[in-house]
Design a protein around this motif. Structure first.
Motif, PDB file in Angstrom:
ATOM      1  N   GLY A   1       0.793  -1.228   0.000  1.00 18.05           N
ATOM      2  CA  GLY A   1       0.000   0.000   0.000  1.00 18.05           C
ATOM      3  C   GLY A   1       0.821   1.271   0.000  1.00 18.05           C
ATOM      4  N   PHE A   2       2.165   1.155   0.071  1.00 13.39           N
ATOM      5  CA  PHE A   2       3.039   2.333   0.059  1.00 13.39           C
ATOM      6  C   PHE A   2       3.059   2.918  -1.352  1.00 13.39           C
ATOM      7  CE2 PHE A   2       7.107   4.488  -0.382  1.00 13.39           C
ATOM      8  CZ  PHE A   2       7.209   5.194   0.803  1.00 13.39           C
ATOM      9  N   LYS A   3       2.742   4.198  -1.470  1.00  8.28           N
ATOM     10  CA  LYS A   3       2.640   4.845  -2.776  1.00  8.28           C
ATOM     11  C   LYS A   3       3.961   5.503  -3.162  1.00  8.28           C
ATOM     12  CE  LYS A   3      -1.753   3.860  -3.023  1.00  8.28           C
ATOM     13  NZ  LYS A   3      -2.234   2.792  -3.946  1.00  8.28           N
ATOM     14  N   ALA A   4       4.556   5.015  -4.228  1.00  8.00           N
ATOM     15  CA  ALA A   4       5.799   5.606  -4.740  1.00  8.00           C
ATOM     16  C   ALA A   4       6.039   5.066  -6.139  1.00  8.00           C
ATOM     17  CB  ALA A   4       6.976   5.284  -3.836  1.00  8.00           C
ATOM     18  N   SER A   5       6.747   5.836  -6.927  1.00  7.40           N
ATOM     19  CA  SER A   5       7.113   5.422  -8.277  1.00  7.40           C
ATOM     20  C   SER A   5       8.542   5.862  -8.547  1.00  7.40           C
ATOM     21  CB  SER A   5       6.174   6.051  -9.311  1.00  7.40           C
ATOM     22  OG  SER A   5       6.313   7.470  -9.297  1.00  7.40           O
ATOM     23  N   MET A   6       9.114   5.384  -9.630  1.00  8.58           N
ATOM     24  CA  MET A   6      10.448   5.841 -10.001  1.00  8.58           C
ATOM     25  C   MET A   6      10.449   7.328 -10.335  1.00  8.58           C
ATOM     26  SD  MET A   6      12.482   2.907 -12.128  1.00  8.58           S
ATOM     27  CE  MET A   6      13.789   2.108 -11.196  1.00  8.58           C
ATOM     28  N   SER A   7       9.373   7.793 -10.949  1.00  7.31           N
ATOM     29  CA  SER A   7       9.298   9.220 -11.255  1.00  7.31           C
ATOM     30  C   SER A   7       9.233  10.040  -9.966  1.00  7.31           C
ATOM     31  CB  SER A   7       8.105   9.521 -12.167  1.00  7.31           C
ATOM     32  OG  SER A   7       6.917   8.935 -11.687  1.00  7.31           O
ATOM     33  N   ASP A   8       8.658   9.483  -8.884  1.00 10.19           N
ATOM     34  CA  ASP A   8       8.697  10.145  -7.565  1.00 10.19           C
ATOM     35  C   ASP A   8      10.124  10.198  -7.035  1.00 10.19           C
ATOM     36  OD1 ASP A   8       5.933  10.500  -7.505  1.00 10.19           O
ATOM     37  OD2 ASP A   8       5.583   8.639  -6.389  1.00 10.19           O
ATOM     38  N   TRP A   9      10.849   9.100  -7.219  1.00  8.95           N
ATOM     39  CA  TRP A   9      12.241   9.082  -6.769  1.00  8.95           C
ATOM     40  C   TRP A   9      13.016  10.239  -7.391  1.00  8.95           C
ATOM     41  CZ3 TRP A   9      14.258   3.311  -7.152  1.00  8.95           C
ATOM     42  CH2 TRP A   9      13.704   2.567  -6.105  1.00  8.95           C
TER      43      TRP A   9
ATOM     44  N   MET B   1      12.473 -12.985 -15.210  1.00 11.88           N
ATOM     45  CA  MET B   1      12.383 -12.640 -13.797  1.00 11.88           C
ATOM     46  C   MET B   1      11.369 -11.519 -13.565  1.00 11.88           C
ATOM     47  SD  MET B   1      13.192 -10.573 -11.043  1.00 11.88           S
ATOM     48  CE  MET B   1      14.512  -9.456 -11.519  1.00 11.88           C
ATOM     49  N   LEU B   2      11.411 -10.485 -14.395  1.00 12.26           N
ATOM     50  CA  LEU B   2      10.500  -9.359 -14.208  1.00 12.26           C
ATOM     51  C   LEU B   2       9.052  -9.744 -14.495  1.00 12.26           C
ATOM     52  CD1 LEU B   2      12.493  -6.368 -15.782  1.00 12.26           C
ATOM     53  CD2 LEU B   2      12.349  -7.031 -13.383  1.00 12.26           C
ATOM     54  N   ASN B   3       8.829 -10.452 -15.585  1.00 10.91           N
ATOM     55  CA  ASN B   3       7.462 -10.716 -16.032  1.00 10.91           C
ATOM     56  C   ASN B   3       6.816 -11.941 -15.387  1.00 10.91           C
ATOM     57  OD1 ASN B   3       6.792  -8.720 -18.349  1.00 10.91           O
ATOM     58  ND2 ASN B   3       8.871  -9.393 -18.821  1.00 10.91           N
ATOM     59  N   PHE B   4       7.589 -12.981 -15.159  1.00  7.12           N
ATOM     60  CA  PHE B   4       7.009 -14.237 -14.694  1.00  7.12           C
ATOM     61  C   PHE B   4       7.231 -14.493 -13.207  1.00  7.12           C
ATOM     62  CE2 PHE B   4       8.229 -15.338 -19.236  1.00  7.12           C
ATOM     63  CZ  PHE B   4       7.013 -14.886 -19.736  1.00  7.12           C
ATOM     64  N   VAL B   5       8.092 -13.705 -12.580  1.00  7.45           N
ATOM     65  CA  VAL B   5       8.332 -13.820 -11.134  1.00  7.45           C
ATOM     66  C   VAL B   5       7.976 -12.515 -10.433  1.00  7.45           C
ATOM     67  CG1 VAL B   5      10.025 -14.269  -9.307  1.00  7.45           C
ATOM     68  CG2 VAL B   5      10.157 -15.536 -11.468  1.00  7.45           C
ATOM     69  N   GLY B   6       8.606 -11.425 -10.854  1.00 15.53           N
ATOM     70  CA  GLY B   6       8.436 -10.145 -10.177  1.00 15.53           C
ATOM     71  C   GLY B   6       7.024  -9.599 -10.206  1.00 15.53           C
ATOM     72  N   LEU B   7       6.422  -9.524 -11.384  1.00 14.94           N
ATOM     73  CA  LEU B   7       5.074  -8.952 -11.479  1.00 14.94           C
ATOM     74  C   LEU B   7       4.022  -9.775 -10.739  1.00 14.94           C
ATOM     75  CD1 LEU B   7       4.922  -7.549 -15.130  1.00 14.94           C
ATOM     76  CD2 LEU B   7       5.009  -6.249 -12.989  1.00 14.94           C
ATOM     77  N   PRO B   8       4.004 -11.113 -10.878  1.00 16.79           N
ATOM     78  CA  PRO B   8       3.023 -11.886 -10.106  1.00 16.79           C
ATOM     79  C   PRO B   8       3.198 -11.742  -8.596  1.00 16.79           C
ATOM     80  CG  PRO B   8       3.855 -13.187 -11.932  1.00 16.79           C
ATOM     81  CD  PRO B   8       4.708 -11.963 -11.862  1.00 16.79           C
ATOM     82  N   LEU B   9       4.451 -11.765  -8.121  1.00 14.05           N
ATOM     83  CA  LEU B   9       4.690 -11.608  -6.690  1.00 14.05           C
ATOM     84  C   LEU B   9       4.267 -10.228  -6.205  1.00 14.05           C
ATOM     85  CD1 LEU B   9       8.169 -13.325  -6.131  1.00 14.05           C
ATOM     86  CD2 LEU B   9       5.967 -14.031  -5.162  1.00 14.05           C
ATOM     87  N   THR B  10       4.554  -9.218  -7.002  1.00 13.39           N
ATOM     88  CA  THR B  10       4.197  -7.851  -6.626  1.00 13.39           C
ATOM     89  C   THR B  10       2.683  -7.690  -6.545  1.00 13.39           C
ATOM     90  OG1 THR B  10       6.210  -6.987  -7.642  1.00 13.39           O
ATOM     91  CG2 THR B  10       4.424  -5.424  -7.281  1.00 13.39           C
ATOM     92  N   LYS B  11       1.983  -8.267  -7.490  1.00 17.66           N
ATOM     93  CA  LYS B  11       0.521  -8.207  -7.473  1.00 17.66           C
ATOM     94  C   LYS B  11      -0.040  -8.934  -6.251  1.00 17.66           C
ATOM     95  CE  LYS B  11      -3.563  -9.223 -10.286  1.00 17.66           C
ATOM     96  NZ  LYS B  11      -4.055  -9.766 -11.588  1.00 17.66           N
ATOM     97  N   MET B  12       0.584 -10.050  -5.877  1.00 14.76           N
ATOM     98  CA  MET B  12       0.091 -10.851  -4.763  1.00 14.76           C
ATOM     99  C   MET B  12       0.415 -10.209  -3.409  1.00 14.76           C
ATOM    100  SD  MET B  12       0.943 -14.851  -3.880  1.00 14.76           S
ATOM    101  CE  MET B  12       2.716 -14.538  -3.759  1.00 14.76           C
TER     102      MET B  12
ATOM    103  N   LYS C   1       5.437  -1.166  -4.873  1.00 10.80           N
ATOM    104  CA  LYS C   1       4.750  -1.706  -6.041  1.00 10.80           C
ATOM    105  C   LYS C   1       4.833  -0.755  -7.235  1.00 10.80           C
ATOM    106  CE  LYS C   1       0.197  -3.340  -7.591  1.00 10.80           C
ATOM    107  NZ  LYS C   1      -1.222  -3.559  -7.195  1.00 10.80           N
ATOM    108  N   GLY C   2       4.552   0.530  -6.998  1.00 13.72           N
ATOM    109  CA  GLY C   2       4.552   1.491  -8.090  1.00 13.72           C
ATOM    110  C   GLY C   2       5.915   1.661  -8.726  1.00 13.72           C
TER     111      GLY C   2
END
Length: 319
Positions: free
Chosen positions: A101-109, A178-189, A205-206
Motif C-alpha cells: 500500500g506504500f505509494k511511490a514510483s520511479m518518477s517520484d524518486w 524474472m521481471l514478467n514471470f516472477v516479479g510482477l506476479p509476486l508484486t501483485k500478490m 509496487k509502483g
C-alpha cells in the motif's frame, strides 16, 4: 579473507573524514535517510551520489569517503521506500508487509527525492560547484530533474536506458523472465516487490511496475506518456561523462548511448572501460564502487569531478 581486508582498508581510509547520518525532507516533506561525508580541511566541491535501483546507500560509503578526503562535501541517500527511507506503518508491524500500500514510483524518486537532494546540497554549499554521480537509475534521474541546471558536472556509472533487448545475452532473457514471470506476479500478490525474488531490496509496487514498463519499452523511459519530467533532459547543460563497463551485462554500450542521447543540449562523453584497463578480473554493474579501485577508477573519477571550476568562498559554508 580478501574481502575482509578490503573492508578494513576502506574503514581505515574514513578515519579522517567526518561522517554524519542525517535525514532531509523530500519535495513533499517525506523524510529521507542520508549520510553526509565531510573533509576535515577546506571544502572545494559538493557531490551528490544517486543510487541504483534497489541499492542501499551504504554501497557508496567507500567512494563517498574517498571523495571527502580529497576536499568534497558528499551526500548519499536512500530513495523513499528503501533503506533508511523506508517507514513502517506502525510500531511492531511486520517489516515485509510495511510496503504493502506504500505509494511511490520511479518518477517520484526523481521529482521528489533526487530533486530535493540537489536543492539541499545547492542551498547548503552555495559557493561550491555541485557535482552529480549517478549509478544506473541515479543517472537516469538526472534528466528528469527540474533543477538539473544546478549541476556543474555529472558522472554516470553504469547508467543506461535499460531496454531488455539492449542487455547482453543470455542475461536479457533472464531479466525478461524474472521481471514478467516472477516479479510482477509476486508484486501483485504481496503489494510490493520482495527483495528475496532477486532484486536485492524490497521495492514499492509502483516503483517496480513503472520500472518493468520501461524495461519492456524499446526506448525505455523516453516513450512513457505519463512522465512529464522528460522535457527536463534538454535543460541539462553541464558536463556529462558516462562510464560504460565492458563486462556489465545490463548497461551495455548501446544502452548507455540511448540514455545519453536524451541530453540533447550537450554532447555527452562515453568512456568504455574494460577490467583489463584497471588490472581487474571483473567490474560489472556494481564493481566500480569496490575499494580495490581506489587508485584507478576512483582516482580518475575524482580528478574529472575536481575539474569543475572552484573559487575560494567569500563566506563560510555550513558544516
Amino acid at each position: 579473507m580478501e574481502a575482509d581486508e578490503e573492508r578494513g582498508l576502506a574503514e581505515a581510509a574514513l578515519d579522517d573524514v567526518f561522517i554524519d547520518d542525517i535525514t532531509f525532507p523530500a519535495a513533499d516533506g517525506y523524510q529521507l535517510g542520508a549520510t553526509l561525508f565531510l573533509p576535515r580541511g577546506t571544502k572545494r566541491h559538493a557531490v551528490l551520489i544517486n543510487s541504483a535501483t534497489a541499492t542501499p546507500r551504504r554501497i557508496y560509503k567507500g567512494f563517498a569517503g574517498y571523495l571527502a578526503r580529497r576536499g568534497c562535501a558528499v551526500l548519499t541517500y536512500d530513495y523513499r521506500g528503501t533503506g533508511d527511507s523506508r517507514q513502517k506503518a506502525m510500531v511492531g508491524y511486520n517489516q515485509l508487509k510495511s510496503l504493502d500500500g506504500f505509494k511511490a514510483s520511479m518518477s517520484d524518486w526523481a521529482a521528489l527525492d533526487a530533486a530535493a537532494a540537489v536543492a539541499w546540497m545547492r542551498e547548503r554549499y552555495k559557493p561550491l560547484p555541485l557535482n552529480y554521480v549517478g549509478h544506473s537509475f541515479g543517472g537516469q534521474a538526472l534528466g528528469l530533474l527540474a533543477n538539473n541546471n544546478e549541476i556543474s558536472r555529472a558522472l554516470f556509472v553504469a547508467a543506461e536506458a535499460g531496454y531488455w533487448k539492449l542487455m547482453a545475452s543470455p542475461e536479457r532473457y533472464r531479466v525478461y523472465a524474472m521481471l514478467n514471470f516472477v516479479g510482477l506476479p509476486l508484486t501483485k500478490m504481496l503489494g510490493y516487490a520482495p527483495g528475496w525474488s532477486g532484486l536485492g531490496q524490497d521495492l514499492p509496487k509502483g516503483v517496480f511496475e513503472q520500472w518493468v514498463g520501461w524495461v519492456m519499452s524499446e526506448r525505455y523511459l523516453f516513450t512513457d506518456p505519463k512522465l512529464p519530467g522528460l522535457s527536463n533532459f534538454a535543460n541539462y547543460k553541464g558536463a556529462l561523462r558516462a562510464l560504460c563497463l565492458s563486462d556489465d551485462p545490463w548497461a551495455t554500450r548501446p544502452a548507455v548511448g540511448l540514455l545519453c542521447s536524451g541530453f540533447s543540449s550537450i554532447e555527452p562523453e562515453i568512456l568504455t572501460i574494460t577490467p583489463a584497463d584497471v588490472g581487474a578480473a571483473k567490474i560489472g554493474h556494481f564493481g566500480f564502487f569496490r575499494p580495490e579501485h581506489r587508485d584507478t577508477l576512483w582516482r580518475g573519477a575524482a580528478e574529472w569531478i575536481e575539474a569543475a571550476e572552484w573559487r575560494p568562498p567569500l563566506w563560510p559554508t555550513l558544516p
